[in-house]
Design an enzyme around this catalytic site. Structure first.
Site, PDB file in Angstrom:
ATOM      1  N   GLU A 356       0.861  -1.078   0.086  1.00  0.00           N
ATOM      2  CA  GLU A 356      -0.049   0.015  -0.099  1.00  0.00           C
ATOM      3  C   GLU A 356       0.981   1.189  -0.040  1.00  0.00           C
ATOM      4  O   GLU A 356       1.725   1.212   0.650  1.00  0.00           O
ATOM      5  CB  GLU A 356      -0.897  -0.152   1.332  1.00  0.00           C
ATOM      6  CG  GLU A 356      -1.230   1.352   1.866  1.00  0.00           C
ATOM      7  CD  GLU A 356      -1.882   1.005   3.161  1.00  0.00           C
ATOM      8  OE1 GLU A 356      -2.192  -0.094   3.584  1.00  0.00           O
ATOM      9  OE2 GLU A 356      -2.086   1.852   3.977  1.00  0.00           O
ATOM     10  N   HIS A 442      -2.691  -6.125  10.884  1.00  0.00           N
ATOM     11  CA  HIS A 442      -3.638  -7.076  10.245  1.00  0.00           C
ATOM     12  C   HIS A 442      -3.518  -8.368  11.075  1.00  0.00           C
ATOM     13  O   HIS A 442      -3.002  -9.508  10.608  1.00  0.00           O
ATOM     14  CB  HIS A 442      -3.368  -7.463   8.705  1.00  0.00           C
ATOM     15  CG  HIS A 442      -3.391  -6.160   7.906  1.00  0.00           C
ATOM     16  ND1 HIS A 442      -2.990  -6.215   6.717  1.00  0.00           N
ATOM     17  CD2 HIS A 442      -3.948  -5.032   8.086  1.00  0.00           C
ATOM     18  CE1 HIS A 442      -3.473  -5.021   6.007  1.00  0.00           C
ATOM     19  NE2 HIS A 442      -3.979  -4.280   6.997  1.00  0.00           N
ATOM     20  N   ASN A 480      -5.249  -6.288   2.358  1.00  0.00           N
ATOM     21  CA  ASN A 480      -5.771  -6.047   3.489  1.00  0.00           C
ATOM     22  C   ASN A 480      -7.209  -6.881   3.716  1.00  0.00           C
ATOM     23  O   ASN A 480      -7.910  -6.982   2.929  1.00  0.00           O
ATOM     24  CB  ASN A 480      -6.240  -4.437   3.341  1.00  0.00           C
ATOM     25  CG  ASN A 480      -4.954  -3.605   2.961  1.00  0.00           C
ATOM     26  OD1 ASN A 480      -4.843  -3.883   1.489  1.00  0.00           O
ATOM     27  ND2 ASN A 480      -4.550  -2.539   3.516  1.00  0.00           N
TER      28      ASN A 480
END
Ligand code: FDA
Length: 504
Positions: A356, A442, A480
């Site tokens: 990202e 995460h 994600n």
């Protein structure tokens, strides 16, 4: 049997929990949600519900005396963190010995603090991670259902290309491209139309006012505005806030009895309650659900739980890193806090990475390009019950992140080489460090699907007990994770309601 009885209890109010509550409510099942955090809808003295990222106050953090921002330093100086009063704030950093895990606290769980990036994993990797799940069904039915109910939307490409707020992303895209790497636009639950109006000065700013990890005052469609609003709308679902579930046991009639502590926002114990239910859904997240089951197994409350409870944990290969740009490549003093692009090198046969392109909305020019890399790290951690502290301890060592660092390094070495740039070493604490390998956003696993549970999240060894959240996913999903958590919960709860709840 003891306690106040409710047909169904859902622990937590994050993604898995919110999906379960909505579908139970729609099926006509009276459902109580228990959430340890607050409902974030009351403005503070400054008129805002949430505090900002640059001058955080007690609303930022879950019972800390100082904020613990992921990027605490600049030129090794601790600029971003502040001393605060311990309070039931929105972002928690759970510190284990060699890994820290960020989680959201409040009605909406992680959706209150996350970047809103709503990514459907590539099908081939989903099939590799969860081979027992029918991928056809997921990609035709449950992923679309999750995306539409979460209100996922995409950025207007023309606006992206010209707005100063995404200059940082265009700079990173150009540099990736110089290294032969492609980028992809990433959908989000932040309302991109609202953001454009922010840029025009027509509405109060949130993404364009550096808000994200301590909550967005505007623009973001968090779960309280999507799934949970719909769940409450069924008239069958209620939410109790500042209620933390401590223990679970089973009574002779098969119902579950929960011990629940109610506190005020300063942490003062107000009441200890007993609540019983027939169907119990655990949606307290990878850390929360795993801890509740581990405690139950190790204290003998639920002795038939599988030895797989606690196993198969991973940080989704998360590694944060940053590059220093040349003076002629400014990334901008104006940066949207919501990411819009990812560098997609997941097909790389040796070092798959999805990175990202993260903003660093410091309000000043930093020449920094920041990234959250998601890598494919096969290492797994295990939660072990610490009886003295009555908590789940994560057994994970720093060197287990070496494969993830190596993968991220191989990608960003290529980008640095192609652009004659270097890493930044001053952003991740006091030491000289280019790769943040000691925290993650995460957390996944702990009650893995098909191991600690059956293939639909039914906990092995017990009837009418379910895991619904990120703990089902075995440590990695390659993107994600919240869209996958949501879609998997949709699939599982549909089956459970049909076979176990309405049939009984
Ligand atoms: P989740 O953690 O959302 O919810 C669990 C809830 O249960 C919490 O509200 C917690 O307070 C509550 N709880 C825990 N124990 C309890 C107990 N004993 N009793 C009562 N309540 C209890 N993902 C993504 O896809 N895109 C992104 O852009 C980002 N960005 C991101 C940024 C940051 C800063 C973070 C911290 C995280 C992300 N994530 C993300 C990750 C994402 O937010 C995360 O994967 C999901 O929120 C996990 O959903 P779950 O349903 O598993 O639990």
């Amino acid at each position: 049997s003891g306690g106040t009885f409710v047909p169904a209890v859902v622990v937590g109010t994050g993604y898995g929990a919110a999906v379960s509550a909505l579908r139970l409510g729609e099926a006509g099942v009276t459902t109580l949600m228990l959430e340890m955090g607050q409902l974030w809808n009351q403005p503070g003295p400054d008129g805002n519900v949430f505090c900002g990222m640059l001058g955080p106050d007690k609303r930022s953090s879950w019972f800390k005396t100082r904020t613990e921002a992921p990027l605490g330093s600049f030129l090794w100086l601790d600029l971003a963190n502040r001393d605060i009063q311990p309070y039931a704030g929105v972002l928690d950093r759970v510190n284990f010995d060699q890994m820290s895990v960020y989680v959201g606290r409040g009605v909406g769980g992680g959706s209150l603090v996350n970047g809103g990036m709503a990514v459907t994993p590539r099908r081939s990797y989903f099939e590799e991670v969860l081979p027992q799940v029918d991928a056809d069904e997921m990609y035709t039915k449950y992923f679309p259902r999750a995306n539409s109910t979460l209100r996922v939307n995409t950025i207007d490409k023309n606006w992206f290309e010209q707005t100063e707020w995404y200059n940082f992303a265009r700079v990173s895209r150009q540099q990736a491209s110089n290294a032969g790497l492609g980028t992809t636009f990433v959908p989000n639950v932040y309302d991109w139309d609202y953001m454009r109006r922010e840029a025009d000065g027509a509405v109060p700013r949130s993404a364009l006012a550096t808000e994200v990890i301590y909550g967005n005052n505007h623009g973001k469609v968090s779960l309280d505005k999507s799934y949970l609003a719909a769940a409450l709308g069924t008239g069958k679902v209620t939410i109790e806030t500042l209620h933390q579930v401590k223990t679970i046991r089973q009574q002779n009639d098969g119902t579950y009895l929960l011990t629940v502590e109610q506190r005020d926002t300063d942490g003062k114990l107000l009441a200890t309650k007993e609540i019983s239910c027939r169907h119990l859904f655990l949606g307290a997240g990878s850390l929360g659900s795993t801890e509740l089951l581990l405690r139950a197994r190790e204290t003998g409350a639920l002795p038939n739980l599988s030895s797989e409870v606690g196993a198969g944990w991973g940080p989704n290969g998360n590694i944060m890193t940053a590059r220093a740009n040349h003076i002629w490549n400014p990334t901008g003093s104006k940066q949207s806090s919501i990411p819009a692009l990812g560098i997609d090198d997941w097909d790389n046969p040796t070092n798959p990475v999805f990175a990202e392109i993260a903003p660093l909305p410091a309000g000043i020019e930093t020449w920094v390009s920041l990234y959250l890399a998601i890598t494919k790290n096969p290492e797994r951690g295990t939660f072990v019950y610490d009886a003295a502290k009555d908590r789940a301890d994560l057994h994970w060592t720093r060197d287990q992140n070496a494969p993830a660092v190596a993968a991220a390094k191989s990608l960003f070495d290529r980008i640095n080489k192609a652009n004659a740039t270097i890493y930044r070493y001053d952003l991740f604490g006091k030491q000289i460090k280019a790769f943040a390998d000691d925290f993650c956003y995460h957390p996944l696993g702990g009650c893995v699907l098909g191991k600690a549970t059956d293939d639909y999240g039914r906990v092995a060894g017990y009837k009418n007990l379910y895991v619904t959240d990120g703990s089902l996913i075995p440590g990695s999903i390659g993107v994600n994770p919240f869209v996958t958590i949501t879609a998997l919960a949709e699939r599982n709860v549909e089956r459970v309601i049909k076979e176990d709840v309405t049939a009984s």
